[in-house]
Design an enzyme around this catalytic site. Sequence first.
Site: not given
Length: 323
Positions: A13, A51, A82-83
Site C-alpha cells: 500500500t 503483499s 501490511t497483509d
Amino acid sequence: MQKRLVLLATGGTIASAQSDRGLAPALTAADILRRCPIDNCVGQDIFHLDSSNIQPEEWRVLAAAVRRALRDADGCIITHGTDTMAYTAAALSFMLLDIDKPVILTGSQLPLDHAITDARVNLLEAAEAARSVSRGVYVCFHHKLIAGTRAVKMRTTSFDAFDSVNAPLCGESDAVGLHVYHPIEHAALAPAAFGDEINPGVFLLKLFPGTSPEAFRHIAAMGCKGLVLEAFGLGGLHYIRRNLVGALHELSEQGVVTLVATQCMYEKADFSIYEVGRDITGSNIYSARDMTTEAAVAKLMWVLGKPDVRKELLRQSLCLEMS
C-alpha cells in the site's frame, strides 16, 4: 558519523496508486525517498507486489537482497504491504539470524501520496529504529517497534494495525524520540543452524468442533512436510467419534513434522495439562508454546530446510519467538 541505511522496496500500500482495477503498487524506491527523504539512505527495488503475492520464494530473494545490501550499509529498511508483513518479518528473523545489523520492516495503511497518509511517520520512525538498535528483524508501525517474530496484524483499517503478541514492545516512539526497551536477543547457535534454506511444504490447519481426521490424511497426500496445527485452548484435540489424535500420530509416522499451537491469540499451548492433550506427544510433534501463527509457520518452513538440526531448533527460542 551518521549510519548508512538502505531502503528495499517490495510494493504494498505504501507504494500504491489508484489504477482502473483498484490500488496497485506503482512507486519505486527512488520515488519513496523523493517523497520522504531519509538522510544517508539509498533505495533499491526488489519487487512491485501486493503483499498477498509475497510467498516463500520471495522471502528467499529478499533475504539475499538484505545480505547484499548490508555489506555496505549499517541498517536496512524494508517497505512492505501490511497483509503479510508479519509472515515476512518472522521468516526473515530466522533466515537472517547470523546478520549482526538491524532490519526494519514498515509500510502504511494509506498510500504515500494520500493526503492523510501514515506512511511518512512510519518511514521516518523505521529509519530511527535502523540507526538505534544493534541487530535483529523488527516491524516498525504506528510508533511501535515490535520483534519480527511477535508482530501480528490485528486491524484492517486502523493506523494502529499491529500488536506485539505475547511479548512486550521492543520500543516506542513519542515526541522525545525512539525509546528502545527490549531489544531482540538471539540464541547462540552452531554455524550449521544458519542459512536462508526454507521448505514451503507446510500446511496450517485450524481445528473446529467436528474436524474430520481425513483432513490429516489429505495433508500427507498433498506432500506436505510440516503442519502447524491450531488446536483448542492449551492444545486439545477431540478423539470421540472423530479421532484426531490417532490421525495426528499417523501423520507423524509418515514423517510429517507438526507444531501444535493454540487458537487463542494470547498465552501458550501446553498439551500436558488436559486429558484431551496428553496423548498428542510423539516423535515428530512439538509444542509451539506461545508463538504466533505467523512465527510458527515461518519457523517450521525454515527448520524443515535443515533437518539435521530439527529437534534442537524447534524446542529452542532463537529470536524471541517463544518463551
